[in-house]
Design a protein around this motif. Structure first.
Motif, short mmCIF file in Angstrom:
data_model
loop_
_atom_site.label_atom_id
_atom_site.label_comp_id
_atom_site.label_asym_id
_atom_site.label_seq_id
_atom_site.Cartn_x
_atom_site.Cartn_y
_atom_site.Cartn_z
N SER A 29 60.65 5.64 -5.27
CA SER A 29 59.93 5.00 -4.18
C SER A 29 58.99 5.99 -3.52
O SER A 29 59.22 7.21 -3.52
CB SER A 29 60.90 4.43 -3.14
OG SER A 29 61.63 5.47 -2.52
N ARG A 80 54.47 0.93 1.30
CA ARG A 80 55.58 1.44 0.49
C ARG A 80 55.43 0.86 -0.92
O ARG A 80 54.88 -0.23 -1.09
CB ARG A 80 56.92 1.01 1.06
CG ARG A 80 57.18 1.48 2.47
CD ARG A 80 58.53 0.99 2.99
NE ARG A 80 59.64 1.48 2.19
CZ ARG A 80 60.21 2.67 2.33
NH1 ARG A 80 59.76 3.50 3.23
NH2 ARG A 80 61.23 3.02 1.58
N SER A 82 57.86 0.77 -4.75
CA SER A 82 59.11 1.17 -5.42
C SER A 82 59.10 0.59 -6.82
O SER A 82 58.28 -0.26 -7.16
CB SER A 82 60.33 0.67 -4.63
OG SER A 82 60.30 -0.74 -4.51
#
Length: 94
Positions: A29, A80, A82
């Motif tokens: 991540s 973000r 991931s």
């Protein structure tokens, strides 16, 4: 790397983990912090968020370690990404 295609300079300091730097763990991540624009690269291990496991390296070293992170270095602050395994596609989320 002579042509650096990313907004942040190659020598910007980023946070990562001991497992990535010292053990070659895959990057699971990535976050681009909203507060200060810092980058964080975490492995999939259970201790990834432990401050004792933190390391500071250059952004260039992370791109050299895993060129696929270049696919997500346009994440906006607060962004973000991931993935479920090394080499798998990145899933972007805010």
């Amino acid at each position: 790397m002579t042509d650096w295609p990313f907004a942040d300079p190659p020598d910007v300091a980023v946070f990562t983990t001991r497992a990535i730097v010292e053990d070659g763990a895959w990057i699971a991540s990535v976050s681009h912090d909203a507060e200060d624009g810092a980058w964080q690269f975490h492995d999939a291990g259970p201790g990834s968020a432990d401050m004792a496991e933190a390391r500071i390296v250059s952004l260039r070293s992370m791109v050299e370690r895993d060129p696929t992170v270049g696919e997500i270095l346009d994440l906006p602050p607060g962004g973000r990404a991931s993935r479920t395994a090394a080499g798998r596609p990145w899933d972007r989320n805010r």
